[in-house]
Design a protein around this motif. Structure first.
Motif, PDB file in Angstrom:
ATOM      1  N   ASP A   8       0.743  -1.047   0.239  1.00  0.00           N
ATOM      2  CA  ASP A   8      -0.119  -0.239  -0.134  1.00  0.00           C
ATOM      3  C   ASP A   8       0.588   1.482  -0.168  1.00  0.00           C
ATOM      4  O   ASP A   8       0.513   1.965  -0.843  1.00  0.00           O
ATOM      5  CB  ASP A   8      -0.786  -0.182   1.501  1.00  0.00           C
ATOM      6  CG  ASP A   8      -1.934   1.089   1.256  1.00  0.00           C
ATOM      7  OD1 ASP A   8      -2.544   1.713  -0.228  1.00  0.00           O
ATOM      8  OD2 ASP A   8      -1.979   1.872   1.870  1.00  0.00           O
ATOM      9  N   SER A   9       2.110   1.333   0.572  1.00  0.00           N
ATOM     10  CA  SER A   9       2.634   2.378   0.733  1.00  0.00           C
ATOM     11  C   SER A   9       3.730   3.263  -0.740  1.00  0.00           C
ATOM     12  O   SER A   9       3.576   4.013  -0.738  1.00  0.00           O
ATOM     13  CB  SER A   9       3.801   2.051   1.433  1.00  0.00           C
ATOM     14  OG  SER A   9       3.128   2.192   3.267  1.00  0.00           O
ATOM     15  N   CYS A  12       1.161   4.053  -2.935  1.00  0.00           N
ATOM     16  CA  CYS A  12       1.107   5.914  -2.303  1.00  0.00           C
ATOM     17  C   CYS A  12       2.223   6.252  -3.393  1.00  0.00           C
ATOM     18  O   CYS A  12       2.211   7.749  -3.806  1.00  0.00           O
ATOM     19  CB  CYS A  12       0.672   5.933  -1.262  1.00  0.00           C
ATOM     20  SG  CYS A  12      -0.628   5.533  -0.165  1.00  0.00           S
ATOM     21  N   SER A  16       2.300   9.066  -5.566  1.00  0.00           N
ATOM     22  CA  SER A  16       2.201  10.593  -5.616  1.00  0.00           C
ATOM     23  C   SER A  16       3.520  11.575  -6.617  1.00  0.00           C
ATOM     24  O   SER A  16       3.606  12.795  -6.525  1.00  0.00           O
ATOM     25  CB  SER A  16       3.386  10.943  -4.507  1.00  0.00           C
ATOM     26  OG  SER A  16       2.590  10.960  -3.496  1.00  0.00           O
ATOM     27  N   ILE A  63       5.626   8.653   0.166  1.00  0.00           N
ATOM     28  CA  ILE A  63       4.490   7.874   0.869  1.00  0.00           C
ATOM     29  C   ILE A  63       3.413   8.463   1.443  1.00  0.00           C
ATOM     30  O   ILE A  63       2.185   8.284   1.193  1.00  0.00           O
ATOM     31  CB  ILE A  63       5.026   6.066   1.483  1.00  0.00           C
ATOM     32  CG1 ILE A  63       5.543   5.597   1.304  1.00  0.00           C
ATOM     33  CG2 ILE A  63       4.198   6.290   2.618  1.00  0.00           C
ATOM     34  CD1 ILE A  63       6.950   4.829   2.080  1.00  0.00           C
ATOM     35  N   ARG A  64       4.233   9.043   2.245  1.00  0.00           N
ATOM     36  CA  ARG A  64       3.166  10.095   3.044  1.00  0.00           C
ATOM     37  C   ARG A  64       2.148  11.576   2.409  1.00  0.00           C
ATOM     38  O   ARG A  64       1.045  12.207   2.425  1.00  0.00           O
ATOM     39  CB  ARG A  64       3.406  11.201   4.344  1.00  0.00           C
ATOM     40  CG  ARG A  64       2.398  11.450   4.462  1.00  0.00           C
ATOM     41  CD  ARG A  64       1.214  11.502   5.636  1.00  0.00           C
ATOM     42  NE  ARG A  64       0.631  11.709   6.186  1.00  0.00           N
ATOM     43  CZ  ARG A  64       1.297  11.906   7.521  1.00  0.00           C
ATOM     44  NH1 ARG A  64       1.911  11.492   8.305  1.00  0.00           N
ATOM     45  NH2 ARG A  64       0.264  12.343   8.326  1.00  0.00           N
ATOM     46  N   ASP A  67      -1.622  11.850   1.504  1.00  0.00           N
ATOM     47  CA  ASP A  67      -1.959  11.089   3.257  1.00  0.00           C
ATOM     48  C   ASP A  67      -3.309  10.138   2.985  1.00  0.00           C
ATOM     49  O   ASP A  67      -4.102   9.795   3.396  1.00  0.00           O
ATOM     50  CB  ASP A  67      -3.093  12.527   3.563  1.00  0.00           C
ATOM     51  CG  ASP A  67      -2.979  12.484   5.162  1.00  0.00           C
ATOM     52  OD1 ASP A  67      -2.560  12.100   5.921  1.00  0.00           O
ATOM     53  OD2 ASP A  67      -3.769  14.355   5.589  1.00  0.00           O
ATOM     54  N   TYR A  68      -3.203   9.753   1.973  1.00  0.00           N
ATOM     55  CA  TYR A  68      -3.642   8.563   1.712  1.00  0.00           C
ATOM     56  C   TYR A  68      -3.367   6.776   2.031  1.00  0.00           C
ATOM     57  O   TYR A  68      -3.535   5.819   2.433  1.00  0.00           O
ATOM     58  CB  TYR A  68      -3.471   8.273  -0.251  1.00  0.00           C
ATOM     59  CG  TYR A  68      -4.333   8.831  -0.641  1.00  0.00           C
ATOM     60  CD1 TYR A  68      -5.430   9.728  -0.350  1.00  0.00           C
ATOM     61  CD2 TYR A  68      -4.709   8.594  -2.005  1.00  0.00           C
ATOM     62  CE1 TYR A  68      -6.197   9.551  -1.472  1.00  0.00           C
ATOM     63  CE2 TYR A  68      -5.002   9.121  -2.486  1.00  0.00           C
ATOM     64  CZ  TYR A  68      -6.192  10.517  -2.392  1.00  0.00           C
ATOM     65  OH  TYR A  68      -6.236  10.918  -3.313  1.00  0.00           O
ATOM     66  N   ASN A  69      -1.965   7.062   2.978  1.00  0.00           N
ATOM     67  CA  ASN A  69      -1.616   5.890   3.982  1.00  0.00           C
ATOM     68  C   ASN A  69      -2.399   5.717   4.863  1.00  0.00           C
ATOM     69  O   ASN A  69      -2.467   7.027   5.170  1.00  0.00           O
ATOM     70  CB  ASN A  69       0.218   5.580   3.813  1.00  0.00           C
ATOM     71  CG  ASN A  69       0.825   7.631   4.805  1.00  0.00           C
ATOM     72  OD1 ASN A  69       0.306   8.155   4.281  1.00  0.00           O
ATOM     73  ND2 ASN A  69       1.507   6.880   5.450  1.00  0.00           N
ATOM     74  N   HIS A  79      -0.182   7.984  11.111  1.00  0.00           N
ATOM     75  CA  HIS A  79       0.483   7.176   9.979  1.00  0.00           C
ATOM     76  C   HIS A  79       1.554   6.131   9.751  1.00  0.00           C
ATOM     77  O   HIS A  79       3.107   6.951   9.801  1.00  0.00           O
ATOM     78  CB  HIS A  79       0.764   7.630   8.315  1.00  0.00           C
ATOM     79  CG  HIS A  79      -0.572   9.059   8.166  1.00  0.00           C
ATOM     80  ND1 HIS A  79      -1.612   8.853   7.618  1.00  0.00           N
ATOM     81  CD2 HIS A  79      -1.128  10.032   8.680  1.00  0.00           C
ATOM     82  CE1 HIS A  79      -2.311   9.729   7.391  1.00  0.00           C
ATOM     83  NE2 HIS A  79      -2.117  10.658   8.879  1.00  0.00           N
TER      84      HIS A  79
END
Length: 210
Positions: A8-9, A12, A16, A63-64, A67-69, A79
């Motif tokens: 998942d990360s 994300c 990005s 990754i961040r 803001d989906y992680n 997170h």
């Protein structure tokens, strides 16, 4: 679950890369520095190969950014997958520099430990209540797990943890109106990079603070 969080990360991070506001922050901090450090850590989805501290900033920011992680809500929120970028960076650097190969199983074990450090402390400790941002826990969890990844024993990891806590954390001002800004999307990358830096300093013999 850790495997799914890793995938998942990375998903994300890939998304990005479509956002120029994020990609303008990637690469060396100082213009003109090498974007292909020998034995450096690769930044997923890019041609960059950076020292592990810069790579931790780059990867954790990717990754961040949107803001989906994954999110953990307790007395403090955060997170926990923010720590994955730093672990990927250091693990990749260790392998590419010939120091040692890190298996995916070991990486996932460290991801679990990072989740536990950040998550358990967040259950009963509200940093936002006193004005600090939750990425203080990213710095702490990254610092501890990277110290372990670099071969530190329990005493070294405890010393690294103390360094992260002595640092305290940034204020939450960039998460609240009227000051909300893009720093909220790279604050975790900043904390991850600082955690890696403190872990390396501790591995050089820098003492902790009981």
């Amino acid at each position: 679950a850790a495997w799914r969080c890793l995938l998942d990360s990375l998903g994300c991070a890939a998304l990005s890369l479509r956002h120029p506001a994020c990609t303008r922050l990637l690469g060396p901090f100082v213009p003109g520095q090498s974007e292909a450090v020998p034995g450096g850590a690769r930044v997923p989805g890019t041609a960059l190969s950076l020292d592990p501290i810069q790579a931790a900033f780059n990867t954790s920011t990717l990754i961040r950014w949107l803001d989906y992680n994954d999110t953990w809500l307790a007395a403090e929120w955060g997170h926990p997958s923010d720590n994955i970028g730093s672990l990927l960076a250091v693990a990749d650097h260790l392998g590419r520099s010939g120091q040692r190969q890190v298996t995916v199983r070991e990486l996932l074990s460290l991801v679990i430990r990072a989740y536990e450090i950040q998550g358990v402390i967040a259950i009963e400790n509200s940093f936002n209540r006193v004005g600090f941002d939750h990425v203080i826990l990213v710095k702490l969890a990254t610092c501890c797990t990277v110290a372990a990844l670099l071969g530190g024993d329990a005493e070294v990891v405890a010393a690294a943890a103390s360094q992260a806590l002595v640092d305290a954390g940034p204020l939450r001002t960039y998460r609240h109106a009227p000051n909300t800004g893009s720093r909220k999307s790279w604050a975790a990358g900043d904390a991850a990079a600082r955690g890696v830096q403190l872990a390396y300093l501790t591995m050089r013999g820098e003492p902790g603070y009981p």
